[in-house]
Design an enzyme around this catalytic site. Structure first.
Site, PDB file in Angstrom:
ATOM      1  N   LYS A 186       3.139  11.130  -3.206  1.00  0.00           N
ATOM      2  CA  LYS A 186       1.991  11.061  -4.081  1.00  0.00           C
ATOM      3  C   LYS A 186       1.167  11.520  -4.320  1.00  0.00           C
ATOM      4  O   LYS A 186       0.498  11.224  -5.683  1.00  0.00           O
ATOM      5  CB  LYS A 186       0.815   9.366  -3.248  1.00  0.00           C
ATOM      6  CG  LYS A 186       0.145   8.625  -4.434  1.00  0.00           C
ATOM      7  CD  LYS A 186      -0.688   7.553  -3.124  1.00  0.00           C
ATOM      8  CE  LYS A 186      -1.750   6.848  -3.496  1.00  0.00           C
ATOM      9  NZ  LYS A 186      -1.892   6.149  -2.144  1.00  0.00           N
TER      10      LYS A 186
ATOM     11  N   ASP B 132       0.340  -0.788   0.439  1.00  0.00           N
ATOM     12  CA  ASP B 132       0.223   0.197   0.108  1.00  0.00           C
ATOM     13  C   ASP B 132       1.065   1.128  -0.131  1.00  0.00           C
ATOM     14  O   ASP B 132       1.842   1.443   1.091  1.00  0.00           O
ATOM     15  CB  ASP B 132      -0.993   0.250   1.187  1.00  0.00           C
ATOM     16  CG  ASP B 132      -1.558   1.537   1.874  1.00  0.00           C
ATOM     17  OD1 ASP B 132      -1.390   2.437   0.622  1.00  0.00           O
ATOM     18  OD2 ASP B 132      -2.506   1.189   2.142  1.00  0.00           O
TER      19      ASP B 132
ATOM     20  N   GLU C 248      -7.299   0.697  -4.657  1.00  0.00           N
ATOM     21  CA  GLU C 248      -7.099   0.898  -2.820  1.00  0.00           C
ATOM     22  C   GLU C 248      -8.687  -0.047  -2.179  1.00  0.00           C
ATOM     23  O   GLU C 248      -8.683  -1.042  -1.765  1.00  0.00           O
ATOM     24  CB  GLU C 248      -6.889   2.099  -2.209  1.00  0.00           C
ATOM     25  CG  GLU C 248      -5.608   1.776  -2.355  1.00  0.00           C
ATOM     26  CD  GLU C 248      -4.724   2.907  -2.551  1.00  0.00           C
ATOM     27  OE1 GLU C 248      -6.125   4.291  -1.795  1.00  0.00           O
ATOM     28  OE2 GLU C 248      -3.646   3.688  -2.832  1.00  0.00           O
TER      29      GLU C 248
ATOM     30  N   ASP D  43     -12.671   5.298   1.360  1.00  0.00           N
ATOM     31  CA  ASP D  43     -11.570   5.243   1.588  1.00  0.00           C
ATOM     32  C   ASP D  43     -10.897   6.984   2.007  1.00  0.00           C
ATOM     33  O   ASP D  43     -10.569   7.378   0.339  1.00  0.00           O
ATOM     34  CB  ASP D  43     -10.919   4.455   0.218  1.00  0.00           C
ATOM     35  CG  ASP D  43      -9.948   4.554   0.182  1.00  0.00           C
ATOM     36  OD1 ASP D  43      -8.774   4.882   1.390  1.00  0.00           O
ATOM     37  OD2 ASP D  43      -9.097   3.395  -0.301  1.00  0.00           O
TER      38      ASP D  43
END
Lengths: 173, 635
Positions: free
Chosen positions: B94, B25, B194, B216
């Site tokens: 990210k 992850d 994800e 999420d």
């Protein structure tokens, strides 16, 4: 192999959505690229091609409009034409619907009216599907084609109504 | 109905080699690595026992002369440099992945780094004392640490990994993630969304079925996915989100509020901003359990500023951000043609869902309390580990199947800067669509195709993925050339495009290299550089790669021949394939890279129709209700 054959189903406008969904899953269990991650390149490509075809077939048959158009194509009928000689009664009705949508937008409490509007469109879509089912059963492709065009109108209208709903919701922060 | 796999008596599959695989992850704030050990999926800690690796990389001057991995500090150790040396300490990278400088500026983010526009390509570089670093390189540095951690814990080299990405990541962001993995010398089995990963961890754990909404909210990204779970099949019905919204934004609005309260000017120094963000984060965490959070800041002018953030003030600040997650929820429901009443379960994923206010608001919208029983920080890595284990071939009997979708529509530019949609969002992948184009002018010999991703009707409002030219169209009268362009999105959600001019057969194949990505040659060079620095022999590595590929081909073919070779092959075909297999086995033991490569290619060539027959037979059996699948899948 046509899309109906992919799922071992008879060529028909009426399909059992549970059956096709189950066969779709069974097929993907066999052809999905995840099952070939460690296979040689050629088999991986083959799996991607097959999985792509199965997805395409499922997408087309799942939805009544694309299923109907596909049935016409199987009959050799050109469905990409821009010939839209729709009956004037239907076109008038569409214009009225659009005007109604504009009016709903200006209401101070638009949600109930919009909901009723959406329900009405959905009822019409349902009726149109029933009619299509009969017309395809009688091989009346000309009438089915006309009704599929009406279907496209209704879908567009439905989408516009949903966009309006989203717009109204988002404005309500 | 699950397919049963039954091997022939006495010929049970060779004692299965366990392939080491991991799920990663790669998060905005924290990253994790997980794997299956003794049947249990678990995340791995570092030596100090921390499972979460803060996604922060610190580059020091030591790293200028010799860029060695151990001179790049990642994680908790890098965190301490964040305030004292912000320009060389990269956090939340990210958010920059697969984006151009313009995108980054419009993120509404005041990032404490110095960006340099990379010449020739749009990808921004960050200036550090150790040289210019691309977001892909910084991500690769995080991945390397996780790789090392997993290999140390598992006691061997990883054969493959599954890396998770936000479902709402576009093609450029996905490609950048895959590039980072390549740079970190990882074999990517699959990029997994994800929320889908979370559903796997959650669904398999509970044996759940029905329709699930996975909410999420991470450090920098938000996703909502609606999935139908049905006997091990995870079918994504719709996904929506915002790839630039997360906990970071909550910290930022609090920090901005503090700046107002403490009369800190807007042009505060980098380190002051960093410090404020830390204070904001602490306040946010405090307010999860307390009614007020004290604020204590040392200003640049030496004055100590004290303040307080109350619950109601806090909610006033963050509610608009939480509200921004609700409209994607509505859109996803609409795309799935469902209403709130159809949802059976709501699952919370991502560190930011720890905030009681987020749970409350999401619960209100879905009219049910959300599930929070799996650690929201770990659930994605665990799901990825489960899929990695299956994809690596460790569970040949497993029936799990993930059917994911493309999150954003793909289209091309047409006349007047408008977008013609080719593949609508939420189409199940893999998918391919072919579109026919024609020339606009007499004698036109080239055609420019501009691929974009997004929902808007105007090109400028969508994300530019790639531009390419189809040349060599024979001169014809306008509108008589027929150019077929095929857009293929694979199971990783990555796009490739090919084009053919029908009347002459001119063909061109394009792997879409996103406008803000690295070129293949860049990756090769960087990989070579990094290998040279660790003094691994490039030649040895190439040989090893070919041998691994040879083993893969051999194992797959042996399993296939054993299962159905006698049914599906004529005697002479069987002999020919066996001979080619023996030849590959022989050259594989040597060190002649080209010979191994040729033997693989030869085998591949002569088994082409066999592979096709096997696939057709498997499909036939799936359709005719044969529930016993005697055609063992390759692993």
């Amino acid at each position: 192999m046509n899309y109906f054959e992919v799922f071992d189903l008879p060529v028909s406008f009426d399909i059992d959505t549970d059956t096709i969904a189950e066969r779709y899953r069974d097929l993907q269990r066999v052809v999905h690229p995840d099952k070939y991650v460690n296979a040689p390149d050629r088999e991986r490509r083959l799996a991607m091609e097959k999985a792509t075809q199965v997805n395409e077939a499922f997408q087309t048959l799942k939805n009544p409009l694309s299923r109907g158009l596909y049935l016409l194509q199987l009959q050799g009928i050109e469905t990409h034409d821009n010939h839209t000689a729709m009956d004037s009664e239907f076109l008038m009705q569409q214009m009225e619907y659009r005007e109604e949508l504009v009016e709903i937008k200006q209401l101070s409490h638009p949600f109930d009216a919009l909901n009723a509007f959406l329900n009405r469109i959905e009822r019409e879509q349902k009726q149109l599907n029933d009619t299509l089912s009969q017309q395809f059963a009688q091989n009346d492709y000309q009438s089915a084609h006309d009704n599929l065009r009406k279907c496209q109108f209704l879908i567009r209208l439905h989408e516009e109504a949903l966009s309006l709903e989203e717009e109204l919701n988002n404005g309500e922060l | 109905m699950p397919l049963l796999q039954i091997s022939e008596p006495g010929k049970s599959a060779a004692p299965h080699q366990h392939n080491l695989a991991a799920g990663i992850d790669l998060g905005t704030t924290n990253s994790l690595v997980a794997s299956i050990r003794s049947g249990i999926a678990e995340t791995f800690p570092d030596i100090e026992g921390h499972h979460l690796l803060p996604s922060i990389v610190h580059y020091s001057e030591m790293a200028i002369t010799k860029v060695r991995d151990d001179e790049i500090i990642v994680g908790n150790a890098a965190k301490s440099f964040a305030n004292q040396d912000p320009l060389n300490t990269i956090a939340s990278v990210k958010r920059l992945l697969g984006r151009g400088l313009k995108d980054i500026k419009t993120l509404g983010t005041r990032l404490p780094y110095e960006f340099v526009e990379n010449e020739g390509q749009g990808m921004p570089m960050i200036r550090t004392v150790a040289g210019l670093k691309s977001p892909v390189q910084v991500s690769a540095d995080i991945l390397k640490v996780l790789k090392k951690r997993a290999e140390k814990t598992l006691g061997g080299e990883l054969t493959g990994v599954v890396i998770t990405v936000p479902a709402y990541f576009d093609d450029a962001q996905r490609q950048a993630t895959k590039d980072a993995a390549t740079l970190a010398d990882l074999n990517v089995l699959r990029l997994l969304n994800e929320p889908t990963a979370a559903a796997v961890a959650y669904g398999l754990d509970k044996g759940a079925s029905g329709i699930h909404a996975i909410y999420d909210l991470g450090g920098g990204t938000f996703d909502i996915s609606i999935l139908r779970l049905h006997h091990g099949v995870f079918e994504v019905m719709a996904t929506a989100g915002d790839s630039a919204l997360g906990g970071d934004d909550i910290d930022r609005v609090i920090a901005q509020w503090i700046m107002q309260q403490a009369h800190i000017a807007n042009d505060a120094e980098h380190h002051q901003i960093r410090e404020l963000l830390d204070v904001a984060r602490t306040a946010k965490e405090t307010l999860s359990t307390q009614n007020t959070a004290p604020l204590n800041i040392k200003l640049d002018n030496g004055i100590q500023w004290q303040g307080e953030l109350t619950h109601s003030q806090f909610h006033e600040l963050i509610d608009p951000l939480i509200q921004k997650t609700i409209s994607p929820c509505r859109r996803a429901l609409r795309d799935a043609r469902l209403t709130v009443a159809d949802i059976n379960e709501v699952v919370m994923v991502g560190g930011t869902t720890r905030m009681p206010r987020v749970r409350e608001k999401v619960g209100d919208f879905f009219q049910r309390p959300p599930h929070i029983d799996i650690d929201p920080d770990k659930v994605v890595a665990i799901g990825a580990a489960i899929q990695a284990d299956i994809l690596a071939g460790n569970k040949p009997d497993d029936d799990m199947l993930l059917l994911d979708v493309i999150p954003l529509s793909l289209g091309i530019e047409t006349m007047g800067g408008l977008v013609e949609k080719i593949i609508p969002r939420n189409t199940t992948i893999p998918v391919a669509k072919t579109q026919e184009f024609t020339t606009f002018k007499d004698g036109q010999t080239a055609m420019a195709i501009h691929v974009v991703q997004g929902e808007r009707e105007i090109v400028l409002d969508c994300r530019s993925l790639a531009r390419f030219e189809l040349r060599g169209i024979p001169p014809m009268v306008a509108a008589s050339a027929r150019i077929r362009v095929t857009f293929q999105v694979d199971a990783d959600g990555l796009l490739s495009v090919s084009a053919t001019e029908e009347t002459t057969g001119v063909h061109s194949e394009i792997t879409v290299k996103p406008s803000y990505g690295l070129q293949d040659t860049d990756i090769e060079r960087m990989l070579r550089d990094s290998l040279e620095h660790v003094q691994k022999d490039v030649a040895t590595r190439t040989l090893r790669e070919q041998q691994v590929e040879a083993d893969r081909v051999i194992n797959a073919l042996r399993a296939a021949l054993k299962a159905d070779g006698h049914h599906l092959l004529k005697h002479h075909e069987f002999l020919e394939i066996s001979a080619a297999l023996d030849e590959l086995l022989r050259v594989k033991e040597g060190n002649h890279v080209q010979a191994i490569k040729r033997a693989i290619e030869h085998l591949d060539e002569i088994t082409q129709s066999y592979a096709q027959r096997r696939m057709d037979t498997a499909i036939h059996h799936a359709m005719t209700g044969h529930r016993i699948d005697e055609f063992t899948q390759e692993n």
